[in-house]
Scaffold this motif. Structure first.
Motif, PDB file in Angstrom:
ATOM      1  N   VAL A  80       0.827  -1.134   0.065  1.00 24.74           N
ATOM      2  CA  VAL A  80      -0.172  -0.020  -0.099  1.00 24.74           C
ATOM      3  C   VAL A  80       0.923   1.275   0.012  1.00 24.74           C
ATOM      4  O   VAL A  80       0.643   2.118  -0.718  1.00 24.74           O
ATOM      5  CB  VAL A  80      -0.913   0.045   1.306  1.00 24.74           C
ATOM      6  N   ALA A  81       2.211   1.331   0.907  1.00 27.58           N
ATOM      7  CA  ALA A  81       2.647   2.241   0.983  1.00 27.58           C
ATOM      8  C   ALA A  81       3.549   2.605  -0.353  1.00 27.58           C
ATOM      9  O   ALA A  81       3.899   3.997  -0.533  1.00 27.58           O
ATOM     10  CB  ALA A  81       3.762   2.108   1.991  1.00 27.58           C
ATOM     11  N   VAL A  82       3.699   2.009  -1.270  1.00 25.39           N
ATOM     12  CA  VAL A  82       4.508   2.160  -2.375  1.00 25.39           C
ATOM     13  C   VAL A  82       3.750   2.443  -3.430  1.00 25.39           C
ATOM     14  O   VAL A  82       4.052   2.763  -4.549  1.00 25.39           O
ATOM     15  CB  VAL A  82       5.496   1.009  -2.803  1.00 25.39           C
ATOM     16  N   PHE A  83       2.255   2.390  -3.325  1.00 25.17           N
ATOM     17  CA  PHE A  83       1.538   2.823  -4.648  1.00 25.17           C
ATOM     18  C   PHE A  83       1.619   4.335  -4.944  1.00 25.17           C
ATOM     19  O   PHE A  83       1.539   4.386  -6.260  1.00 25.17           O
ATOM     20  CB  PHE A  83      -0.022   2.501  -3.884  1.00 25.17           C
ATOM     21  N   PRO A  84       2.077   5.128  -4.156  1.00 22.41           N
ATOM     22  CA  PRO A  84       2.399   6.389  -4.840  1.00 22.41           C
ATOM     23  C   PRO A  84       3.485   6.352  -5.681  1.00 22.41           C
ATOM     24  O   PRO A  84       3.389   7.209  -6.902  1.00 22.41           O
ATOM     25  CB  PRO A  84       2.562   7.398  -3.690  1.00 22.41           C
ATOM     26  N   ALA A  85       4.206   5.606  -5.846  1.00 23.73           N
ATOM     27  CA  ALA A  85       5.650   5.634  -6.381  1.00 23.73           C
ATOM     28  C   ALA A  85       5.009   4.885  -8.115  1.00 23.73           C
ATOM     29  O   ALA A  85       5.309   5.298  -9.050  1.00 23.73           O
ATOM     30  CB  ALA A  85       6.587   4.793  -5.915  1.00 23.73           C
ATOM     31  N   ASN A  86       4.146   3.915  -7.766  1.00 24.20           N
ATOM     32  CA  ASN A  86       3.557   3.308  -9.181  1.00 24.20           C
ATOM     33  C   ASN A  86       2.478   4.352  -9.825  1.00 24.20           C
ATOM     34  O   ASN A  86       2.657   4.426 -10.945  1.00 24.20           O
ATOM     35  CB  ASN A  86       2.724   2.129  -8.657  1.00 24.20           C
ATOM     36  N   VAL A  87       1.981   5.292  -9.026  1.00 21.57           N
ATOM     37  CA  VAL A  87       0.891   6.224  -9.712  1.00 21.57           C
ATOM     38  C   VAL A  87       2.215   7.293 -10.432  1.00 21.57           C
ATOM     39  O   VAL A  87       1.733   7.812 -11.414  1.00 21.57           O
ATOM     40  CB  VAL A  87       0.193   7.107  -8.591  1.00 21.57           C
ATOM     41  N   LYS A  88       3.164   7.698  -9.842  1.00 29.17           N
ATOM     42  CA  LYS A  88       3.992   8.645 -10.326  1.00 29.17           C
ATOM     43  C   LYS A  88       4.567   8.038 -11.485  1.00 29.17           C
ATOM     44  O   LYS A  88       4.798   8.587 -12.806  1.00 29.17           O
ATOM     45  CB  LYS A  88       5.221   8.821  -9.310  1.00 29.17           C
ATOM     46  N   MET A  89       4.844   6.567 -11.516  1.00 27.83           N
ATOM     47  CA  MET A  89       5.322   6.151 -12.726  1.00 27.83           C
ATOM     48  C   MET A  89       4.493   6.080 -14.000  1.00 27.83           C
ATOM     49  O   MET A  89       4.854   6.406 -15.125  1.00 27.83           O
ATOM     50  CB  MET A  89       5.894   4.523 -12.481  1.00 27.83           C
ATOM     51  N   ALA A  90       3.265   5.983 -13.806  1.00 25.13           N
ATOM     52  CA  ALA A  90       2.174   5.810 -14.523  1.00 25.13           C
ATOM     53  C   ALA A  90       2.067   7.314 -15.171  1.00 25.13           C
ATOM     54  O   ALA A  90       1.885   7.255 -16.310  1.00 25.13           O
ATOM     55  CB  ALA A  90       0.673   5.391 -13.974  1.00 25.13           C
ATOM     56  N   LEU A  91       2.168   8.162 -14.412  1.00 25.56           N
ATOM     57  CA  LEU A  91       2.124   9.581 -14.755  1.00 25.56           C
ATOM     58  C   LEU A  91       3.210   9.763 -15.459  1.00 25.56           C
ATOM     59  O   LEU A  91       3.210  10.749 -16.803  1.00 25.56           O
ATOM     60  CB  LEU A  91       1.794  10.418 -13.472  1.00 25.56           C
ATOM     61  N   ASP A  92       4.400   9.627 -15.252  1.00 19.36           N
ATOM     62  CA  ASP A  92       5.318   9.898 -15.865  1.00 19.36           C
ATOM     63  C   ASP A  92       5.776   9.299 -17.130  1.00 19.36           C
ATOM     64  O   ASP A  92       6.501   9.570 -18.154  1.00 19.36           O
ATOM     65  CB  ASP A  92       6.979   9.626 -15.063  1.00 19.36           C
ATOM     66  N   PHE A  93       5.054   7.886 -17.295  1.00 22.53           N
ATOM     67  CA  PHE A  93       5.226   7.212 -18.591  1.00 22.53           C
ATOM     68  C   PHE A  93       4.112   7.385 -19.427  1.00 22.53           C
ATOM     69  O   PHE A  93       4.069   6.910 -20.585  1.00 22.53           O
ATOM     70  CB  PHE A  93       5.168   5.555 -18.216  1.00 22.53           C
ATOM     71  N   ARG A  94       3.320   8.443 -19.299  1.00 22.77           N
ATOM     72  CA  ARG A  94       1.969   8.797 -20.361  1.00 22.77           C
ATOM     73  C   ARG A  94       2.719   8.999 -21.767  1.00 22.77           C
ATOM     74  O   ARG A  94       1.922   8.780 -22.645  1.00 22.77           O
ATOM     75  CB  ARG A  94       1.404   9.955 -19.880  1.00 22.77           C
ATOM     76  N   SER A  95       3.978   9.677 -21.919  1.00 21.19           N
ATOM     77  CA  SER A  95       4.249   9.745 -23.121  1.00 21.19           C
ATOM     78  C   SER A  95       5.321   8.726 -23.682  1.00 21.19           C
ATOM     79  O   SER A  95       6.056   8.955 -24.934  1.00 21.19           O
ATOM     80  CB  SER A  95       5.101  11.190 -23.173  1.00 21.19           C
ATOM     81  N   LYS A  96       5.405   7.720 -23.120  1.00 16.61           N
ATOM     82  CA  LYS A  96       6.304   6.802 -23.348  1.00 16.61           C
ATOM     83  C   LYS A  96       5.679   5.645 -24.475  1.00 16.61           C
ATOM     84  O   LYS A  96       4.507   5.995 -24.894  1.00 16.61           O
ATOM     85  CB  LYS A  96       6.820   5.831 -22.367  1.00 16.61           C
ATOM     86  N   SER A  97       6.330   4.697 -24.980  1.00 16.38           N
ATOM     87  CA  SER A  97       5.887   3.866 -25.919  1.00 16.38           C
ATOM     88  C   SER A  97       4.588   3.016 -25.366  1.00 16.38           C
ATOM     89  O   SER A  97       4.602   2.977 -24.273  1.00 16.38           O
ATOM     90  CB  SER A  97       7.107   2.735 -26.289  1.00 16.38           C
ATOM     91  N   PRO A  98       3.860   2.375 -26.159  1.00 14.86           N
ATOM     92  CA  PRO A  98       2.751   1.673 -25.470  1.00 14.86           C
ATOM     93  C   PRO A  98       3.275   0.525 -24.535  1.00 14.86           C
ATOM     94  O   PRO A  98       2.409   0.390 -23.786  1.00 14.86           O
ATOM     95  CB  PRO A  98       1.980   1.026 -26.822  1.00 14.86           C
ATOM     96  N   LYS A  99       4.221  -0.123 -24.905  1.00 18.23           N
ATOM     97  CA  LYS A  99       4.663  -1.146 -24.170  1.00 18.23           C
ATOM     98  C   LYS A  99       4.916  -0.683 -22.693  1.00 18.23           C
ATOM     99  O   LYS A  99       4.823  -1.412 -21.795  1.00 18.23           O
ATOM    100  CB  LYS A  99       5.701  -1.813 -24.803  1.00 18.23           C
ATOM    101  N   ALA A 100       5.787   0.698 -22.750  1.00 19.09           N
ATOM    102  CA  ALA A 100       6.221   1.120 -21.393  1.00 19.09           C
ATOM    103  C   ALA A 100       4.909   1.513 -20.552  1.00 19.09           C
ATOM    104  O   ALA A 100       4.936   1.177 -19.505  1.00 19.09           O
ATOM    105  CB  ALA A 100       7.129   2.170 -21.551  1.00 19.09           C
ATOM    106  N   ARG A 101       3.958   2.115 -21.216  1.00 15.46           N
ATOM    107  CA  ARG A 101       2.790   2.578 -20.669  1.00 15.46           C
ATOM    108  C   ARG A 101       2.077   1.442 -20.124  1.00 15.46           C
ATOM    109  O   ARG A 101       1.388   1.658 -18.781  1.00 15.46           O
ATOM    110  CB  ARG A 101       1.946   3.490 -21.650  1.00 15.46           C
ATOM    111  N   ALA A 102       1.873   0.384 -21.138  1.00 16.86           N
ATOM    112  CA  ALA A 102       1.107  -0.953 -20.462  1.00 16.86           C
ATOM    113  C   ALA A 102       1.736  -1.384 -19.155  1.00 16.86           C
ATOM    114  O   ALA A 102       1.089  -1.620 -18.221  1.00 16.86           O
ATOM    115  CB  ALA A 102       0.894  -2.090 -21.417  1.00 16.86           C
ATOM    116  N   LEU A 103       3.107  -1.474 -19.167  1.00 14.86           N
ATOM    117  CA  LEU A 103       3.885  -1.955 -17.895  1.00 14.86           C
ATOM    118  C   LEU A 103       3.448  -1.127 -16.820  1.00 14.86           C
ATOM    119  O   LEU A 103       3.152  -1.146 -15.714  1.00 14.86           O
ATOM    120  CB  LEU A 103       5.282  -1.834 -17.967  1.00 14.86           C
ATOM    121  N   ALA A 104       3.652   0.428 -16.702  1.00 11.62           N
ATOM    122  CA  ALA A 104       3.255   1.349 -15.830  1.00 11.62           C
ATOM    123  C   ALA A 104       1.994   1.269 -15.337  1.00 11.62           C
ATOM    124  O   ALA A 104       1.829   1.481 -14.182  1.00 11.62           O
ATOM    125  CB  ALA A 104       3.815   2.828 -16.425  1.00 11.62           C
TER     126      ALA A 104
END
Length: 126
Positions: A80-104
């Motif tokens: 639960v505590a590391v969830f904000p890092a995953n949210v940040k990753m998803a936001l940061d990966f918005r302009s990456k490749s479709p594969k990278a976005r899917a991972l994030a």
């Protein structure tokens, strides 16, 4: 397979996942540094190493039967505590490749079964 053996395998699989994830914080820290929320005090590398050490400690606690319950509950809280890092990753990966976005983006809902798995291991612990 008997229930006790199945529960032990589930706990050891969770411990292995935590151990592998923890080790990669030290072998590939740049990947984790990039997803540390900048609002946290200290440097991203400090958080990368601290979370890696926490995952290794959690892996050990989950693997050992006498600490399994506490370790699994702590692992659920950690997920639960590391969830904000995953949210940040998803936001940061918005302009990456479709594969990278899917991972994030895929990491976000993955936290729910991880928390549930750790909770289940805790409830089944001796």
């Amino acid at each position: 397979m008997e229930p006790n053996r199945s529960r032990a395998r589930s706990a050891l699989a969770l411990a292995a996942l935590l151990g592998l994830a923890g080790a990669t914080h030290f072998t590939r820290p740049k990947y984790y540094d990039a997803i540390v929320p900048r609002a946290l005090p200290g440097t991203p590398r400090q958080w990368t190493y601290a979370s890696g050490a926490a995952e290794l400690a959690l892996a050990t606690a989950v693997a050992v039967p006498c600490t399994r319950r506490l370790g699994s509950l702590a692992a659920a809280a950690f997920f639960v505590a590391v969830f904000p890092a995953n949210v940040k990753m998803a936001l940061d990966f918005r302009s990456k490749s479709p594969k990278a976005r899917a991972l994030a983006y895929g990491r976000l809902p993955l936290q729910v079964p991880l928390v549930a798995w750790a909770w289940k291991v805790a409830k089944a612990a001796p």
